[in-house]
Every structure is written in C-alpha cells, then in structure tokens.
Design a protein around this motif. Structure first.
Motif, PDB file in Angstrom:
ATOM      1  N   ALA A  23      63.786  85.505  -0.527  1.00  0.00           N
ATOM      2  CA  ALA A  23      63.767  86.660   0.374  1.00  0.00           C
ATOM      3  C   ALA A  23      62.428  86.760   1.095  1.00  0.00           C
ATOM      4  O   ALA A  23      62.378  87.004   2.302  1.00  0.00           O
ATOM      5  CB  ALA A  23      64.043  87.941  -0.409  1.00  0.00           C
ATOM      6  N   LEU A  24      61.331  86.530   0.364  1.00  0.00           N
ATOM      7  CA  LEU A  24      60.008  86.616   0.977  1.00  0.00           C
ATOM      8  C   LEU A  24      59.834  85.530   2.027  1.00  0.00           C
ATOM      9  O   LEU A  24      59.264  85.757   3.101  1.00  0.00           O
ATOM     10  CB  LEU A  24      58.920  86.510  -0.101  1.00  0.00           C
ATOM     11  N   ALA A  55      62.844  92.338   2.675  1.00  0.00           N
ATOM     12  CA  ALA A  55      62.829  91.360   1.580  1.00  0.00           C
ATOM     13  C   ALA A  55      63.404  91.975   0.313  1.00  0.00           C
ATOM     14  O   ALA A  55      64.154  91.329  -0.429  1.00  0.00           O
ATOM     15  CB  ALA A  55      61.403  90.867   1.335  1.00  0.00           C
ATOM     16  N   VAL A 100      59.508  92.787  -4.794  1.00  0.00           N
ATOM     17  CA  VAL A 100      60.732  92.090  -4.409  1.00  0.00           C
ATOM     18  C   VAL A 100      61.464  91.564  -5.646  1.00  0.00           C
ATOM     19  O   VAL A 100      62.691  91.607  -5.721  1.00  0.00           O
ATOM     20  CB  VAL A 100      60.397  90.954  -3.419  1.00  0.00           C
TER      21      VAL A 100
END
Lengths: 322, 249
Positions: free
Chosen positions: B120-121, B148, B97
C-alpha cells in the motif's frame, strides 16, 4: 547491546542475592516489593494505553478475598482458588468495561466509573462482617505444621522470594509481549481516535475488553498471592481507592511507558512508606498518602514519563520506548 | 457490487439523507458531488458503518451491511479514507498502515499485514522503511497516508472522501491519477466524494449529485454537468455567496 544483556545480569543478581544476604527484614521487603511490582506492572499493561483504571484495587481485593474465603469455607486449595478469583475479577472487569466502551465512556469518566468499582469491593468486604470479618480483617486458616504446598503457605521467606521473583518476571514478560504485539498498535490507535481506529478495522470494544481482562486477571493473581504471603488481609489494605491510587501513583512515578517503570515505582513507594513508618512510627500514619499525592501532581506536571522513562529518553534520545 | 435502496438517515427532526437509491458496478469509479451539507459525508458514514441508517438497505456483494459496526464492514471489503486525515500520531508511518493491514483484513498473520502495508505504501508513493515518522508529512503526504491505510485493508470497494481538499493543482492531478491507477492496477471499485468538480469529472465513469439529502441527478459526467437542476444547485450556492459578500461590503 546493554538492552540485551542488562535483563540477564539483573536476573542473575536477583537469583544470587539471597545466597549472599538473607536477613529476614530485607527479604520481607523484597518479597513485598516484588508482589506489588507485579501488581503495578499488571495495571500498566492497560494504563499505558490511556486506559487509566482506578478499579484495580477492586480486582486486587477480589483476588485476595476470594482466595482466602474459598480456602476457609470450602477448603479449596489456592491453586484452584486463585484461578477462580481471576475469573471473578475478569467477569467484574467485563461487566464494568463493556458498557463503558459501548457508551464511549473514556478518559476521566472511565477513571471515575472504575473508581466506584474499587469502592464497592471495599464496601462489600467491610459490610459482610459475618463472612469476611469486616474491617477487622481476615486470616486464611493455617495449614497443619505451618507450611504446605497445597495450601500455598510457606513459612520461610526464601521460598516466597523465589516465587515472587518468578511471578514478577512472568509479569514483565507478559507486558513485553503485549507491547510488541499488534494489539499494542490497536490500543495506541484507540487511545488517539476511536473512530479512525474503527475505520482501520479495529473492533474497539473487543480490544479494550481483552486488555482489561488480562490486566484484571493479573491483578487478581497478585491479590491472591499477597493474601497467601501476608496471611492477613483487611478491606483497606487489599482493596479500595487507596490501593488503586497507590497503583497509579507508583506506576506513574516509575514510568508507565517503560517496562521496569512500575517496578521502580514500587521500590520507591514501599521504601517511602516503610521509611515514614520507621522514623515517625504510628504518628505518621497516612503521611505517605500525603507525600504520594503531592509527588503525583508534581510528576504528572514535570515528569509525565516517570523516572525510568525520563532517564531512558535522556540516555537514548529514543522517540518511544517500550 | 453495491446496491443502496431507499436509504434514509435522520438526526432528530433533520433528514440528512432522504430516500437515496443507487448501484455501483464492479470496477466502476462513481463520483458523488453536492454542495456543503447535501448529505455526501453522511452517506459515506452510513456505507462504512460509522453511522447506522434510519431506514433503507445497503447490500454489498449480496449481503446486507446497513448498521454493521465499522470493523465488520471493513472485513467484508469496504475501505474508507477520511475527509480530514486522521493519522495515529503515536505510531510510525509504517505502523499506521500495518495496523490497518492487520485489523482491516480480519487479523491474518503479522507477516501478511506487513506485506499489505508495504504494498500500500509503495502504491501511494510513501517510504516503506520501518522507522519513518509521520511528522514530516505535508497535506499531500497525509492524504496519501489515508489512502495507504485504506488500501492496506485490501478493499474491494474504496470510499474516498474529498481526496483533493487542501491540495494545489499539481497535487490534485496526481491524486486523481492515483485513484485511476488504483482501479486499473488493483481492480478496486471506487466511490469518490468530492467538492472540487473539475478534476472529478475527468476521472469518474458516472456521477451522482446530491442536494439537501436527495439525489437530484445521476449519469455520465457530460450529461450531469449540463443538467439544469445541477447548474441551479451549484450556481445557486455561488449566487448566495456573492450576495452575502456584497451585503458585507
């Protein structure tokens, strides 16, 4: 813990070594091992990301010949000659890698295209007999008095030892920096899946070109240095397929994924070649290549991480070592 | 936000996308459906730069992006997920990511990339610790990782390709909720390509139906599902499948 301290201990030992023991032959071997270690490390900078180049013999040759020719014909100090040689090698690298990347020539095919490159450099050096001396080899003119700073020529081995040691250490540092930068992620991603890397925003061609240029420049530097140390170069000792294969072999045997891998590979291959030379004399000329070839196959099948890589995994159980 | 007009893609003599035009407004979720081989994925590949269009124009925020390489399109703010997850197995979950966060945002500082990766995670509900591998991720986990990666590039427009394939019913609902939340919390516009119509129809604002590379219907989910041409396309393929099965028996 050992990871932090070990490099400093090794460094200190290597710096102290010549003050304790400096017989000429072992010193010579050390210098040669250090120069080639630097060259093999330079190869592994890109080789570890699946960019297997068999063209590095070409870059090494360009480094060696350009440095010597610029000195002899234009009296250009190697301090300028080597950088020019590096620029030439980078140009050559870009000319070969750019179309490879655009036309998706990867893996085995990339290796084959670059193989041609090292063959071409060797052919040019051999065929341009009037300029390079052809297959008889070529010697940079001696500076007056034997050694001179501007000529980058030194008569005593100790000076060379420290120069080679410094260059080798810088080589390791450069690779360490690359391995710990974002470009390493990008190159790992490219090695696995170019489209997915592109979808993550990676400019595949530009990242490949960057690492190839760096690797080629370092290799040309090694070639220039080799020329200055040996004061004699010939097409088949500084360029060509043999030199390229030797780089791949040494790096793979030592381990391309670990920092000291190519160095250990250099120690093994050079001692092997010297050993064969001493025990069998000229009767064993070329035998080392036979042994290399056999060992290379065995290593790729049974120990793809190389000696250092396998030992490291055994010791730490690490997922990935860098 | 996105204006596509007269988009054409030919592969040799085969026309995969034929004269398709549509627009997507800021903050919209547009569904893109159609039977297999109708050109949905080709349109995605054209929008994301994986393929170059044969004709027509794609304008994103006023700029023509048709034919640009993928990395330039991502840096302008269009992220995508792949139908079949394509994680980088040699990298850890976080590195996967972070890579997208770094290159997808046009190589900002490492700190900024890591921050985007963490956000994002967290958004998709995957662990943010640096050592987690991707080995243990199942089908749903890999889809989340895809998402993600796309989110870490900080897109303005997200192209989600078959987010539901291979998921069970609860996972499908969760994935659909996720897309809704992405729009609500991050203000990201979404084009969602999907095979499975049911869940999609509940989430999207507007839906487009493709068949043989042509757009055959476009409008609100309720209108489109009542459209006789759409019914024919979908039932038609099913009828063929039933017939084929009968012949085999």
């Amino acid at each position: 813990m050992t990871n932090r301290v070990l490099p400093w201990i090794v460094g200190a030992v290597l710096i102290a070594l010549p003050f304790v023991y400096s017989a000429p032959y072992p010193m010579h071997l050390m210098v040669v091992v250090l120069i080639w270690s630097f060259a093999y490390t330079s190869w592994s900078v890109m080789g570890r990301f699946g960019l297997v180049s068999l063209g590095h013999g070409g870059f090494f040759g360009v480094g060696a010949y350009s440095t010597a020719l610029l000195w002899n014909y234009y009296h250009l100090s190697p301090f300028l000659g080597i950088p020019i040689a590096m620029v030439l090698a980078v140009t050559l690298a870009i000319v070969v890698t750019y179309p490879c990347s655009r036309f998706r020539i990867t893996g085995h095919y990339f290796a084959l295209v670059t193989l041609a490159l090292s063959a071409i450099v060797q052919q040019v050096a051999t065929a341009s007999r009037n300029i390079t001396g052809g297959s008889l080899g070529y010697t940079p003119e001696r500076a007056q008095g034997g050694g001179h700073i501007l000529a980058f020529q030194f008569t005593d081995k100790l000076t060379w030892y420290f120069i080679a040691l410094g260059v080798w250490a810088v080589g390791l540092f450069v690779r360490w920096r690359v391995d710990h930068s974002m470009i390493a992620y990008a190159l790992e991603a490219i090695a696995e899946d170019e489209d997915a890397a592109g979808a993550a925003g990676v400019n595949v061609t530009s990242e490949k070109l960057k690492i190839t240029a760096l690797s080629a420049a370092m290799t040309a530097f090694a070639g220039g240095m080799y020329c200055q140390y040996q004061m004699f170069i010939s097409p088949d000792t500084v360029s060509g397929i043999n030199v390229s294969l030797q780089m791949v072999f040494a790096a793979v045997v030592g381990g391309i994924y670990v920092l000291p891998g190519p160095t250990v590979g250099a120690i093994i291959t050079i001692l092997l070649a010297e050993g064969l030379r001493i025990f069998f004399g000229t009767g064993a000329l070329g035998w080392d290549n036979l042994v290399y070839g056999t060992l290379l196959v065995l290593f790729i099948i049974f120990l793809p991480q190389g000696l250092v890589g396998a030992a490291w995994t055994r010791l730490t159980g690490a997922r990935r070592t860098a | 936000m996105l204006e596509v007009s007269g988009l054409i893609k030919r592969f040799g003599g085969f026309t995969a996308v034929s004269n398709v035009s549509f627009q997507v407004g800021q903050g919209e979720i547009l569904g893109l459906i159609g039977p297999n081989g109708s050109g949905k994925s080709t349109i995605f590949n054209l929008l994301s730069g994986t393929l170059a269009p044969t004709g027509g124009s794609i304008r994103f925020q006023g700029h023509e992006i048709g034919g640009l390489p993928p990395y330039r399109i991502i840096n302008q703010g269009i992220g995508r997920t792949f139908q079949i997850p394509r994680p980088f197995k040699r990298l850890s979950l976080f590195e996967n990511v972070a890579l997208a966060g770094y290159y997808g945002q046009g190589q900002p500082s490492r700190a900024k990339a890591f921050e985007a990766a963490e956000r994002a995670l967290t958004m998709v509900g995957l662990p943010t610790d640096r050592d987690a591998g991707i080995g243990g991720l199942g089908a749903a986990g890999l889809k989340k990782l895809e998402l993600a990666k796309a989110l870490a590039t900080q897109p303005k427009l997200l192209l989600a390709d078959e987010s539901l394939g291979g998921l069970d019913e609860t996972e499908m609902d969760q994935a659909a909720d996720m897309l809704r939340r992405i729009r609500a919390e991050l203000g990201i516009t979404i084009i969602w390509v999907e095979h499975i119509m049911g869940v999609l129809m509940r989430v999207v604002d507007r839906v487009m139906v493709l068949d043989h590379g042509e757009m055959i219907a476009e409008g609100l989910p309720a209108e489109v599902s009542a459209d006789p041409r759409v019914i024919e396309v979908y039932l038609g393929t099913d009828a063929d499948a039933v017939q084929a099965a009968a012949v085999r028996v």
